[in-house]
Design an enzyme around this catalytic site. Structure first.
Site, PDB file in Angstrom:
ATOM      1  N   THR A   1       1.099   0.123 -12.196  1.00  0.00           N
ATOM      2  CA  THR A   1       2.330   0.464 -12.926  1.00  0.00           C
ATOM      3  C   THR A   1       2.101   1.723 -13.777  1.00  0.00           C
ATOM      4  O   THR A   1       3.051   2.399 -14.140  1.00  0.00           O
ATOM      5  CB  THR A   1       2.774  -0.712 -13.826  1.00  0.00           C
ATOM      6  OG1 THR A   1       1.618  -1.232 -14.516  1.00  0.00           O
ATOM      7  CG2 THR A   1       3.398  -1.838 -13.030  1.00  0.00           C
ATOM      8  N   GLU A   2       0.850   2.023 -14.073  1.00  0.00           N
ATOM      9  CA  GLU A   2       0.529   3.224 -14.876  1.00  0.00           C
ATOM     10  C   GLU A   2       0.411   4.474 -13.994  1.00  0.00           C
ATOM     11  O   GLU A   2       0.461   5.601 -14.504  1.00  0.00           O
ATOM     12  CB  GLU A   2      -0.783   3.018 -15.632  1.00  0.00           C
ATOM     13  CG  GLU A   2      -0.685   2.036 -16.809  1.00  0.00           C
ATOM     14  CD  GLU A   2      -0.498   0.588 -16.393  1.00  0.00           C
ATOM     15  OE1 GLU A   2      -1.106   0.170 -15.385  1.00  0.00           O
ATOM     16  OE2 GLU A   2       0.290  -0.127 -17.051  1.00  0.00           O
TER      17      GLU A   2
ATOM     18  N   SER B   1      -8.581  -2.234 -16.182  1.00  0.00           N
ATOM     19  CA  SER B   1      -7.420  -1.413 -15.808  1.00  0.00           C
ATOM     20  C   SER B   1      -6.196  -2.239 -15.403  1.00  0.00           C
ATOM     21  O   SER B   1      -5.502  -1.905 -14.440  1.00  0.00           O
ATOM     22  CB  SER B   1      -7.793  -0.445 -14.678  1.00  0.00           C
ATOM     23  OG  SER B   1      -8.777   0.455 -15.119  1.00  0.00           O
TER      24      SER B   1
ATOM     25  N   HIS C   1      -7.556  10.418  -1.409  1.00  0.00           N
ATOM     26  CA  HIS C   1      -6.789   9.194  -1.128  1.00  0.00           C
ATOM     27  C   HIS C   1      -6.736   8.918   0.374  1.00  0.00           C
ATOM     28  O   HIS C   1      -6.763   7.763   0.799  1.00  0.00           O
ATOM     29  CB  HIS C   1      -5.373   9.305  -1.701  1.00  0.00           C
ATOM     30  CG  HIS C   1      -5.347   9.358  -3.214  1.00  0.00           C
ATOM     31  ND1 HIS C   1      -6.094   8.511  -3.987  1.00  0.00           N
ATOM     32  CD2 HIS C   1      -4.681  10.176  -4.074  1.00  0.00           C
ATOM     33  CE1 HIS C   1      -5.885   8.791  -5.276  1.00  0.00           C
ATOM     34  NE2 HIS C   1      -5.039   9.800  -5.348  1.00  0.00           N
TER      35      HIS C   1
ATOM     36  N   LEU D   1      -7.097 -13.488   7.669  1.00  0.00           N
ATOM     37  CA  LEU D   1      -7.340 -12.850   6.373  1.00  0.00           C
ATOM     38  C   LEU D   1      -5.999 -12.582   5.704  1.00  0.00           C
ATOM     39  O   LEU D   1      -5.087 -12.048   6.335  1.00  0.00           O
ATOM     40  CB  LEU D   1      -8.070 -11.501   6.577  1.00  0.00           C
ATOM     41  CG  LEU D   1      -8.272 -10.659   5.315  1.00  0.00           C
ATOM     42  CD1 LEU D   1      -9.420 -11.208   4.461  1.00  0.00           C
ATOM     43  CD2 LEU D   1      -8.574  -9.196   5.663  1.00  0.00           C
TER      44      LEU D   1
ATOM     45  N   ASP E   1     -11.638   2.814  -6.860  1.00  0.00           N
ATOM     46  CA  ASP E   1     -11.600   3.966  -7.763  1.00  0.00           C
ATOM     47  C   ASP E   1     -12.529   5.080  -7.270  1.00  0.00           C
ATOM     48  O   ASP E   1     -13.507   4.825  -6.577  1.00  0.00           O
ATOM     49  CB  ASP E   1     -12.032   3.503  -9.166  1.00  0.00           C
ATOM     50  CG  ASP E   1     -11.618   4.486 -10.244  1.00  0.00           C
ATOM     51  OD1 ASP E   1     -10.862   5.438  -9.948  1.00  0.00           O
ATOM     52  OD2 ASP E   1     -12.058   4.311 -11.390  1.00  0.00           O
ATOM     53  N   GLY E   2     -12.198   6.319  -7.651  1.00  0.00           N
ATOM     54  CA  GLY E   2     -13.092   7.452  -7.377  1.00  0.00           C
ATOM     55  C   GLY E   2     -12.629   8.365  -6.248  1.00  0.00           C
ATOM     56  O   GLY E   2     -13.366   9.285  -5.872  1.00  0.00           O
ATOM     57  N   ASN E   3     -11.426   8.147  -5.743  1.00  0.00           N
ATOM     58  CA  ASN E   3     -10.935   9.029  -4.666  1.00  0.00           C
ATOM     59  C   ASN E   3     -10.832  10.475  -5.140  1.00  0.00           C
ATOM     60  O   ASN E   3     -11.190  11.409  -4.424  1.00  0.00           O
ATOM     61  CB  ASN E   3      -9.543   8.588  -4.192  1.00  0.00           C
ATOM     62  CG  ASN E   3      -9.558   7.247  -3.502  1.00  0.00           C
ATOM     63  OD1 ASN E   3     -10.617   6.760  -3.110  1.00  0.00           O
ATOM     64  ND2 ASN E   3      -8.395   6.643  -3.353  1.00  0.00           N
TER      65      ASN E   3
ATOM     66  N   ARG F   1     -14.087  -1.107 -16.824  1.00  0.00           N
ATOM     67  CA  ARG F   1     -12.860  -1.671 -17.411  1.00  0.00           C
ATOM     68  C   ARG F   1     -12.026  -2.370 -16.348  1.00  0.00           C
ATOM     69  O   ARG F   1     -12.219  -2.130 -15.151  1.00  0.00           O
ATOM     70  CB  ARG F   1     -12.036  -0.601 -18.130  1.00  0.00           C
ATOM     71  CG  ARG F   1     -11.752   0.619 -17.303  1.00  0.00           C
ATOM     72  CD  ARG F   1     -10.913   1.651 -18.075  1.00  0.00           C
ATOM     73  NE  ARG F   1     -10.853   2.892 -17.318  1.00  0.00           N
ATOM     74  CZ  ARG F   1     -11.600   3.957 -17.552  1.00  0.00           C
ATOM     75  NH1 ARG F   1     -12.460   3.970 -18.557  1.00  0.00           N
ATOM     76  NH2 ARG F   1     -11.488   5.031 -16.797  1.00  0.00           N
TER      77      ARG F   1
ATOM     78  N   TRP G   1     -14.258  12.022  -5.594  1.00  0.00           N
ATOM     79  CA  TRP G   1     -14.846  12.230  -4.255  1.00  0.00           C
ATOM     80  C   TRP G   1     -14.319  13.555  -3.687  1.00  0.00           C
ATOM     81  O   TRP G   1     -15.082  14.367  -3.159  1.00  0.00           O
ATOM     82  CB  TRP G   1     -14.456  11.064  -3.344  1.00  0.00           C
ATOM     83  CG  TRP G   1     -14.988  11.141  -1.946  1.00  0.00           C
ATOM     84  CD1 TRP G   1     -16.142  10.590  -1.483  1.00  0.00           C
ATOM     85  CD2 TRP G   1     -14.369  11.797  -0.819  1.00  0.00           C
ATOM     86  NE1 TRP G   1     -16.293  10.872  -0.140  1.00  0.00           N
ATOM     87  CE2 TRP G   1     -15.219  11.605   0.301  1.00  0.00           C
ATOM     88  CE3 TRP G   1     -13.185  12.521  -0.642  1.00  0.00           C
ATOM     89  CZ2 TRP G   1     -14.926  12.117   1.565  1.00  0.00           C
ATOM     90  CZ3 TRP G   1     -12.901  13.024   0.614  1.00  0.00           C
ATOM     91  CH2 TRP G   1     -13.760  12.830   1.700  1.00  0.00           C
TER      92      TRP G   1
HETATM   93  C1  FPP Z   1      -8.094   5.521  -7.733  1.00  0.00           C
HETATM   94  O1  FPP Z   1      -8.845   6.696  -7.576  1.00  0.00           O
HETATM   95  C2  FPP Z   1      -7.332   5.269  -6.529  1.00  0.00           C
HETATM   96  C3  FPP Z   1      -5.973   5.171  -6.480  1.00  0.00           C
HETATM   97  C4  FPP Z   1      -5.118   5.307  -7.655  1.00  0.00           C
HETATM   98  C5  FPP Z   1      -5.280   4.989  -5.201  1.00  0.00           C
HETATM   99  C6  FPP Z   1      -6.000   4.126  -4.226  1.00  0.00           C
HETATM  100  C7  FPP Z   1      -5.290   4.165  -2.920  1.00  0.00           C
HETATM  101  C8  FPP Z   1      -5.900   4.185  -1.699  1.00  0.00           C
HETATM  102  C9  FPP Z   1      -7.341   4.109  -1.462  1.00  0.00           C
HETATM  103  C10 FPP Z   1      -5.117   4.225  -0.463  1.00  0.00           C
HETATM  104  C11 FPP Z   1      -3.920   3.398  -0.551  1.00  0.00           C
HETATM  105  C12 FPP Z   1      -3.767   2.379   0.414  1.00  0.00           C
HETATM  106  C13 FPP Z   1      -2.573   1.742   0.558  1.00  0.00           C
HETATM  107  C14 FPP Z   1      -2.465   0.509   1.337  1.00  0.00           C
HETATM  108  C15 FPP Z   1      -1.365   2.281  -0.052  1.00  0.00           C
HETATM  109  P1  FPP Z   1      -8.569   7.902  -8.573  1.00  0.00           P
HETATM  110  O2  FPP Z   1      -7.587   8.809  -7.920  1.00  0.00           O
HETATM  111  O3  FPP Z   1      -8.166   7.397  -9.904  1.00  0.00           O
HETATM  112  O4  FPP Z   1      -9.977   8.570  -8.613  1.00  0.00           O
HETATM  113  P2  FPP Z   1     -10.591   9.360  -9.839  1.00  0.00           P
HETATM  114  O5  FPP Z   1     -10.782   8.369 -10.948  1.00  0.00           O
HETATM  115  O6  FPP Z   1     -11.887   9.857  -9.292  1.00  0.00           O
HETATM  116  O7  FPP Z   1      -9.641  10.462 -10.190  1.00  0.00           O
END
Ligand code: FPP
Length: 243
Positions: free
Chosen positions: A67-68, A193, A38, A132, A21-23, A191, A26
């Site tokens: 799924t959400e 999620s 992402h 792995l 989480d947190g992309n 949470r 960031w």
């Molecule tokens: C949550 O951060 C992250 C996601 C919903 C996507 C995570 C996906 C990747 C790291 C790359 C995917 C890799 C593959 C193999 C497909 P958020 O966007 O909810 O962050 P925020 O809460 O700060 O908005």
């Protein structure tokens, strides 16, 4: 390097699951679009997969698309689909060489036929690898997984008397993977999620405020060290707590 190797193998989690989480935050904190977050998260995933091999983790489950997540803006959904496709196109060969077995958990049917096919081919190519197991949760939801399991049990004519915990395990997407020992959630939310809600009954949680793209090898090592110090009691009492 260094510190992590002091953790004895029996204290190393066999199965680590991660809510990456947190992309978005960031990216926002750098004035970049969410998809840049992402992409940075995907780069980080490569590092964490390699570190998992190095640290002796045998199963790694990552929550890539829930799924959400279909409820996000269409451009973001499309971007995440592209990222998944690119990961397979660009990383598969190297992952295969490193002995990583790819598995998918969730529903593949809703993905484009092209992506669906690519995922199946990647699973097939890597099926005999043993270093792995990488479970990619994509279009995954814990509640949906239970619906899927119950539907298939009914289809198979399972009787009420036959239903037990072990049988349910056999009908989940995660069949063949042990329950996660450690679940890591980045970016500080408290949470679950809808992630591995059945399998996490006795998992240890590690939550860090660090955004996923910044969760590096050192932080991962710290999470494993914290895990090694935990006393897992599974509802029992440890010896030192008897009076
Ligand atoms: C949550 O951060 C992250 C996601 C919903 C996507 C995570 C996906 C990747 C790291 C790359 C995917 C890799 C593959 C193999 C497909 P958020 O966007 O909810 O962050 P925020 O809460 O700060 O908005």
């Amino acid at each position: 390097m260094g510190e992590i190797f002091q953790i004895p193998p029996e204290k190393t989690p066999q199965h680590v699951a991660i809510i990456m989480d947190g992309n978005g935050r960031w990216a926002l904190s750098r004035g970049k679009p969410r998809l840049a977050g992402h992409r940075a998260g995907t780069e980080n995933l490569r590092r964490i997969i390699r570190a998992s091999v190095e640290f002796g983790v045998r199963y790694l489950t990552i929550y890539a698309f829930s799924t959400e997540n279909w409820g996000r803006p269409p451009a973001e959904v499309k971007g995440l689909m592209h990222i998944f496709e690119n990961v397979i196109d660009q990383e598969l060969e190297e992952l295969h060489e490193e002995g990583v077995q790819l598995r998918h958990i969730g529903r593949l049917e809703k993905l484009t036929p092209k992506l669906h096919k690519k995922v199946l081919a990647a699973i097939d190519l890597t099926k005999d690898n043993t270093r792995l197991v990488l479970n990619i949760a994509f279009n995954y939801g814990g509640r949906d997984e239970i619906v899927y399991a119950v539907q298939n049990m009914l289809r198979d004519g399972v009787s009420a008397e036959e239903v037990n915990i072990e049988l349910i395990n056999q009908y989940l997407f995660t069949v063949g993977s042990p329950d996660p020992d450690l679940i890591i959630r980045t970016s500080g939310e408290l949470r679950t999620s809808n992630f591995l809600i059945w399998q996490s009954a006795y998992s240890e949680w590690y939550i860090t405020p660090t955004f996923w793209p910044d969760f590096d090898r050192e932080e991962y090592a710290k999470a494993l060290k914290t895990y090694a110090e935990r006393d897992r009691r599974y509802g029992g009492v440890s010896d030192e707590h008897y009076g």
